[in-house]
Design an enzyme around this catalytic site. Structure first.
Site, PDB file in Angstrom:
ATOM      1  N   ALA A 140       0.847  -1.238  -0.137  1.00  0.00           N
ATOM      2  CA  ALA A 140      -0.135   0.118   0.157  1.00  0.00           C
ATOM      3  C   ALA A 140       0.857   1.194  -0.071  1.00  0.00           C
ATOM      4  O   ALA A 140       0.614   2.238  -0.708  1.00  0.00           O
ATOM      5  CB  ALA A 140      -0.894  -0.171   1.194  1.00  0.00           C
ATOM      6  N   GLY A 172       2.081   1.754  -3.483  1.00  0.00           N
ATOM      7  CA  GLY A 172       0.737   2.001  -4.389  1.00  0.00           C
ATOM      8  C   GLY A 172       0.230   3.299  -4.046  1.00  0.00           C
ATOM      9  O   GLY A 172       0.027   3.958  -5.106  1.00  0.00           O
ATOM     10  N   ASP A 173       0.383   3.910  -2.971  1.00  0.00           N
ATOM     11  CA  ASP A 173       0.033   5.486  -2.711  1.00  0.00           C
ATOM     12  C   ASP A 173       0.881   6.352  -3.304  1.00  0.00           C
ATOM     13  O   ASP A 173       0.450   7.190  -4.033  1.00  0.00           O
ATOM     14  CB  ASP A 173       0.311   5.442  -1.113  1.00  0.00           C
ATOM     15  CG  ASP A 173      -0.029   6.914  -0.885  1.00  0.00           C
ATOM     16  OD1 ASP A 173      -1.142   7.329  -0.920  1.00  0.00           O
ATOM     17  OD2 ASP A 173       1.121   7.585  -0.271  1.00  0.00           O
ATOM     18  N   VAL A 174       2.430   5.987  -3.267  1.00  0.00           N
ATOM     19  CA  VAL A 174       3.045   7.117  -4.146  1.00  0.00           C
ATOM     20  C   VAL A 174       2.833   6.738  -5.756  1.00  0.00           C
ATOM     21  O   VAL A 174       3.043   7.755  -6.654  1.00  0.00           O
ATOM     22  CB  VAL A 174       4.320   6.943  -3.800  1.00  0.00           C
ATOM     23  CG1 VAL A 174       5.174   5.678  -4.390  1.00  0.00           C
ATOM     24  CG2 VAL A 174       5.321   7.860  -4.334  1.00  0.00           C
ATOM     25  N   GLU A 226      -0.601   8.481  -6.665  1.00  0.00           N
ATOM     26  CA  GLU A 226      -0.238   9.858  -6.354  1.00  0.00           C
ATOM     27  C   GLU A 226       0.325  10.704  -7.685  1.00  0.00           C
ATOM     28  O   GLU A 226       0.115  11.499  -8.166  1.00  0.00           O
ATOM     29  CB  GLU A 226       0.526  10.314  -4.959  1.00  0.00           C
ATOM     30  CG  GLU A 226       0.870  12.093  -4.852  1.00  0.00           C
ATOM     31  CD  GLU A 226      -0.245  12.726  -4.429  1.00  0.00           C
ATOM     32  OE1 GLU A 226      -0.185  13.772  -4.722  1.00  0.00           O
ATOM     33  OE2 GLU A 226      -1.205  12.101  -3.686  1.00  0.00           O
TER      34      GLU A 226
END
Length: 157
Positions: free
Chosen positions: A14, A17-19, A22
């Site tokens: 995660a 995945g977040d970066v 974004e």
């Protein structure tokens, strides 16, 4: 030799995945002609908020294969806190989405990732409808309100 994604903690997937998401959001906004920093920030926030990610996940769930559903399940059930700005269920679905994005990134499944990302525009700003300009909904709608019992059990596997 690099670690395989299977060995990684779901929150680590995660985190990646977040970066990745974004970066896609910022690039998407720039490619669509947005250039003012304040506007970019306001719009990017709408894309990356937990409620938007959870709704996008709900939308793509029927199209995920068994492995992808397993990654979502791992991410959704990972132990961790959640911000006060959203409920725990919505946040956990968003974490499942981010874990899935991390999985797609590490396995080179960029076509799947881009397919999912390209569908997000329909969910952006739903929490803010009816709000004044610049206002943000303090609490996001729980994604479980939109899930049927069958869909809920599918993700709870």
């Amino acid at each position: 030799m690099p670690r395989s994604w299977q060995e990684m903690n779901a929150l680590t997937l995660a985190y990646l995945g977040d970066v990745v998401y974004e970066l896609w959001v910022r690039t998407h906004l720039l490619n669509n002609g947005y250039e003012k920093v304040n506007e970019l920030h306001r719009l990017a926030t709408q894309y990356v908020r937990a409620g938007t990610q959870a709704k996008l996940l709900h939308h793509i769930l029927p199209h995920l294969d068994e492995q992808e559903l397993s990654v979502v399940h791992r991410g959704r059930n990972a132990k961790g806190g959640h911000p006060k700005s959203t409920d725990v269920v919505t946040y956990r679905y968003a974490t499942g989405f981010e874990a899935l994005v991390g999985y797609w990134q590490l396995t080179g499944r960029t076509e799947r990732m881009l397919w999912a990302f390209e569908q997000v525009d329909q969910f952006v700003g739903e929490e803010d409808e009816g709000k004044g300009k610049g206002e943000t909904a303090k609490e996001e709608e729980s994604i479980t309100d939109a899930l049927s019992p069958a869909e809920q059990s599918e993700i709870d596997c």
